[in-house]
Scaffold this motif. Structure first.
Motif, PDB file in Angstrom:
ATOM      1  N   ASP A  89      62.073  54.648  50.892  1.00 41.97           N
ATOM      2  CA  ASP A  89      61.619  53.625  50.133  1.00 41.97           C
ATOM      3  C   ASP A  89      61.348  52.741  50.798  1.00 41.97           C
ATOM      4  O   ASP A  89      62.105  51.248  50.653  1.00 41.97           O
ATOM      5  N   ILE A  90      59.920  52.812  51.054  1.00 38.87           N
ATOM      6  CA  ILE A  90      59.009  51.198  52.806  1.00 38.87           C
ATOM      7  C   ILE A  90      57.879  51.892  52.289  1.00 38.87           C
ATOM      8  O   ILE A  90      57.022  52.663  51.641  1.00 38.87           O
ATOM      9  N   PRO A  91      57.156  50.193  51.833  1.00 36.33           N
ATOM     10  CA  PRO A  91      55.675  49.841  51.281  1.00 36.33           C
ATOM     11  C   PRO A  91      54.623  51.260  52.516  1.00 36.33           C
ATOM     12  O   PRO A  91      55.141  50.816  53.446  1.00 36.33           O
ATOM     13  N   GLY A  92      53.565  52.455  51.866  1.00 39.47           N
ATOM     14  CA  GLY A  92      52.789  52.736  52.427  1.00 39.47           C
ATOM     15  C   GLY A  92      53.566  54.055  53.234  1.00 39.47           C
ATOM     16  O   GLY A  92      52.898  55.216  53.765  1.00 39.47           O
ATOM     17  N   PHE A  93      55.307  54.277  53.048  1.00 44.72           N
ATOM     18  CA  PHE A  93      55.512  55.364  54.096  1.00 44.72           C
ATOM     19  C   PHE A  93      54.758  56.951  52.658  1.00 44.72           C
ATOM     20  O   PHE A  93      54.652  57.675  53.108  1.00 44.72           O
ATOM     21  N   GLY A  94      54.407  55.944  51.535  1.00 43.78           N
ATOM     22  CA  GLY A  94      54.355  57.640  50.498  1.00 43.78           C
ATOM     23  C   GLY A  94      53.161  58.162  50.866  1.00 43.78           C
ATOM     24  O   GLY A  94      53.075  59.586  50.213  1.00 43.78           O
ATOM     25  N   LEU A 142      63.155  51.633  61.670  1.00 48.07           N
ATOM     26  CA  LEU A 142      63.614  50.383  60.634  1.00 48.07           C
ATOM     27  C   LEU A 142      62.879  49.134  60.812  1.00 48.07           C
ATOM     28  O   LEU A 142      62.716  48.157  59.883  1.00 48.07           O
ATOM     29  N   ILE A 143      61.830  48.777  61.743  1.00 46.26           N
ATOM     30  CA  ILE A 143      60.685  48.003  61.824  1.00 46.26           C
ATOM     31  C   ILE A 143      60.342  47.663  60.971  1.00 46.26           C
ATOM     32  O   ILE A 143      59.535  46.622  59.741  1.00 46.26           O
ATOM     33  N   ASP A 144      59.632  49.400  60.156  1.00 42.09           N
ATOM     34  CA  ASP A 144      58.948  49.181  59.536  1.00 42.09           C
ATOM     35  C   ASP A 144      59.142  49.053  57.587  1.00 42.09           C
ATOM     36  O   ASP A 144      58.686  48.258  56.559  1.00 42.09           O
ATOM     37  N   ARG A 203      59.501  44.750  57.776  1.00 42.74           N
ATOM     38  CA  ARG A 203      58.723  44.404  57.669  1.00 42.74           C
ATOM     39  C   ARG A 203      57.762  44.757  56.246  1.00 42.74           C
ATOM     40  O   ARG A 203      57.310  43.256  56.015  1.00 42.74           O
ATOM     41  N   SER A 204      57.886  45.618  56.280  1.00 41.05           N
ATOM     42  CA  SER A 204      57.768  45.805  54.739  1.00 41.05           C
ATOM     43  C   SER A 204      58.295  45.280  53.477  1.00 41.05           C
ATOM     44  O   SER A 204      57.835  45.979  52.393  1.00 41.05           O
ATOM     45  N   ALA A 205      59.382  46.371  53.125  1.00 35.89           N
ATOM     46  CA  ALA A 205      60.326  46.490  52.395  1.00 35.89           C
ATOM     47  C   ALA A 205      61.305  45.278  52.183  1.00 35.89           C
ATOM     48  O   ALA A 205      62.028  44.261  51.483  1.00 35.89           O
ATOM     49  N   GLY A 206      61.002  43.955  53.377  1.00 36.98           N
ATOM     50  CA  GLY A 206      62.344  43.060  53.799  1.00 36.98           C
ATOM     51  C   GLY A 206      63.297  42.881  53.976  1.00 36.98           C
ATOM     52  O   GLY A 206      64.550  42.755  53.793  1.00 36.98           O
ATOM     53  N   ASP A 207      63.887  44.430  54.212  1.00 36.63           N
ATOM     54  CA  ASP A 207      65.351  44.901  54.855  1.00 36.63           C
ATOM     55  C   ASP A 207      66.168  44.104  55.685  1.00 36.63           C
ATOM     56  O   ASP A 207      65.585  44.316  57.013  1.00 36.63           O
ATOM     57  N   HIS A 242      67.015  45.321  59.845  1.00 38.05           N
ATOM     58  CA  HIS A 242      66.450  44.162  60.710  1.00 38.05           C
ATOM     59  C   HIS A 242      67.356  43.374  62.059  1.00 38.05           C
ATOM     60  O   HIS A 242      67.188  44.128  62.935  1.00 38.05           O
ATOM     61  N   GLY A 243      68.565  43.869  60.762  1.00 35.50           N
ATOM     62  CA  GLY A 243      70.012  43.421  61.953  1.00 35.50           C
ATOM     63  C   GLY A 243      69.717  44.747  63.252  1.00 35.50           C
ATOM     64  O   GLY A 243      70.992  44.641  63.706  1.00 35.50           O
ATOM     65  N   LEU A 244      70.071  45.965  62.161  1.00 40.02           N
ATOM     66  CA  LEU A 244      70.347  46.836  63.054  1.00 40.02           C
ATOM     67  C   LEU A 244      69.275  47.023  64.387  1.00 40.02           C
ATOM     68  O   LEU A 244      69.786  47.509  65.199  1.00 40.02           O
TER      69      LEU A 244
END
Length: 591
Positions: free
Chosen positions: A25-30, A368-370, A373-377, A381-383
């Protein structure tokens, strides 16, 4: 000449069977179905194997040349760089607003591993540019972004990062480079920087230097450092190139490896520069570039290990040496191939289990970076912030060790330059040093990242491992993975508790164990990756895969890591819990 075959099949496996990116569930991954990623990886693998890899030895043997102030790259580099630009490889995950393709970072990371494995020195030119692009994209004004990014996205102009000076490396607060305000928004930058990768070359029309310097009157130390854009050629208002700026190459560094990359001493003589971000906040802007670079350097360590392993495995299958102690395997020949011997198998399994586990770890970090960056998670970011020093430090320490093991398989021939194994080892060695030496990565992990946000990120990682083990307990075939992982994660938790109990009283107790902690953490991360791969391959076999050999081999390799490599966590924990007394006991003048 050494061989290199891009591991596209394994990359596809990690992306889709393990990380399941197309369902994330990350923008662009679909859009990232198997056919789409397969086409990208296949094309990148082809250029890696057919264009970049053949130039690797050329770059090593010829190096770069500085004549009359002009830096010339090795034969073939310029044409290959033009081909990379024409095919859009540097712009994969860049912002479409500036001419990028807007793909997820995880795809650029997968491609980047292949490029680094096939020719690390060459790939650094576009890698440094991407980091400079990211810093300007994150911290630049609209005018700065519109001026520089459209040309940097596809490496028409390349970029650098200028931190180190002759008298200071990690302790950047000691830097002497000065930036004098000119009253028109520009600054005059003066000073000298060393070890500047891709500092100058003949493959692009302009080089955009990002330079750390101090504005007079600012705070002392690191708090007084600012970041500046200093182009090799000034840029006119219409976007055309103007006069040469006051920046020049003092000399090319003579290095142990990565000879094909122009590592320069850069002299700034009242060069015109433009503030990037805020005054005295240069490290904040530079860390945007450095954190990205640290992940890329982790990929370099992994890539060199992969290339070296491929050559070692091929040599072990072909080289005849001795007889199998359990019975002759090559009766028609004078000896059996090296690969029949258990110690050669051990070495190759060390290498194979590291590269495949490291690949999954690297791509998980990129995902995790995506996610951030893309989903605001923010949890993602912390991980990944917690794991960045592990990705950089562990993958490059281990990656170098694996190139040495691969070289050892060749025996005396590994020490002879014509086989090419020496280059993998020499090129891998720098990855342990630059973008923050690995000792600094370990200190950052223990001294800063563990306690960040009250320690919630390391607790989240431990909970993630615990949940995985619990959810897969009793699943047929998974005990070989979950039981060792559970034990290793308990040792990681014990190390964290030791630091909490003793580090506050005496910080040396924590810092003396920092390197061991980074490696302990790295092994647990690869253990988690192998457990996830074990689950993916068991499910594939249960569902009737059309490639059972691939998945059975994956399980065999994973079980090797869990039984032979992961137990290193016990050694690292024992060292950590021994504290700092023996480390610090000897007087300084006794060394």
């Amino acid at each position: 000449m050494p061989i290199y075959t891009a591991p596209t099949k394994d990359l596809q496996y990690v992306l889709h069977d393990v990380l399941n990116i197309s369902a994330a569930d990350i923008p662009g991954f679909g859009d990232l179905d198997r056919d789409f990623t397969g086409a990208i990886l296949g094309a990148a693998g082809k250029i890696s194997s057919e264009v970049l890899a053949p130039l690797n030895a050329v770059g090593d043997q010829q190096g770069c040349r500085l004549e009359n102030g002009i830096v010339t790259t090795p034969d073939g580099f310029k044409d290959a760089f033009a081909q990379m630009r024409e095919n859009g490889w540097p712009s994969l995950d860049c912002d479409p607003e500036y001419g990028g393709q807007g793909m997820p970072y995880v795809i650029a990371t997968a491609v980047g591993e292949m490029f680094s494995a096939s020719n690390q020195a060459f790939t650094m030119y576009q890698g440094l540019t991407h980091g400079a692009y990211s810093a300007i994209h994150a911290h630049g004004t609209e005018a700065q972004k519109s001026t520089y990014l459209p040309k940097m996205v596809n490496c028409d102009w390349t970029g650098t990062m200028n931190l180190t000076e002759p008298h200071c490396g990690t302790d950047l607060g000691l830097m002497r480079s000065k930036a004098l305000p000119q009253g028109d928004g520009s600054y005059k930058i003066s000073g000298q920087k060393i070890f500047i990768s891709a500092g100058d070359h003949d493959m692009a029309d302009n080089v955009i230097h990002l330079v750390l310097a101090k504005i007079p009157g600012g705070p002392e130390g690191i708090k007084g450092v600012s970041l500046f854009i200093v182009p090799k050629f000034l840029v006119n208002e219409d976007g055309s190139l103007g006069r040469r700026n006051g920046v020049s190459v003092g000399k090319l560094e003579e290095k142990m490896g990565i000879h094909g990359n122009s590592t320069c001493v850069m002299d700034f003589d009242e060069a015109t520069g433009y503030l990037l971000g805020s005054e005295h906040k240069g490290m904040r802007a530079m860390f945007t570039m450095m954190n990205e670079a640290r992940l890329a350097v982790g990929a370099q360590g992994l890539g060199q290990a992969e290339a070296a392993y491929q050559n070692a495995a091929a040599y072990a299958r072909e080289r005849l040496q001795g007889r199998d102690v359990t019975g002759v395997k090559n009766p028609d020949g004078p000896a059996d191939p090296l690969i029949v011997h258990p110690d050669i198998r051990r070495s190759l399994m060390d290498q194979k289990s590291f590269t495949e586990g490291g690949r999954a770890f690297l791509l998980w970090g990129a995902q995790l970076i995506d996610q951030h960056r893309s989903a605001g998670d923010e949890a993602a970011h912390g991980l990944v912030s917690l794991m960045t020093p592990v990705i950089k430090g562990f993958l490059t320490d281990q990656g170098y060790d694996m190139t040495v093991q691969a070289q050892q398989v060749f025996g005396g021939h590994g020490y002879i330059e014509e086989t090419g194994m020496s280059q993998f080892t020499r090129d891998a060695r720098i990855a342990m040093i630059y973008e923050g030496a690995n000792g600094v990565q370990a200190l950052d992990l223990v001294g800063r990242k563990l306690a960040q946000d009250g320690g919630k990120h390391v607790m989240a990682f431990l909970e993630l491992v615990k949940t995985f083990c619990k959810d897969n307990a009793g699943t047929e075939g998974m005990d070989d993975f979950t039981n060792p992982l559970k034990n290793a994660s308990k040792e990681l938790q014990a190390a964290v508790m030791y630091f909490m109990q003793h580090g506050m009283k005496n910080p040396n107790h924590a810092l003396a164990g920092s390197n061991d902690f980074m490696h302990l953490f790295g092994h647990v991360c690869l253990g988690l990756m192998w457990a996830r791969m074990g689950k993916a391959s068991l499910e594939a076999l249960a569902s009737g895969t059309d490639d059972p050999d691939f998945h059975n081999n994956k399980l065999i390799t994973g079980r090797y890591y869990m039984s032979r490599r992961l137990p290193a966590t016990s050694l690292h924990l024992a060292r950590i819990e021994s504290g700092a007394d023996t480390v610090m006991g000897l007087a300084a003048d006794a060394f």
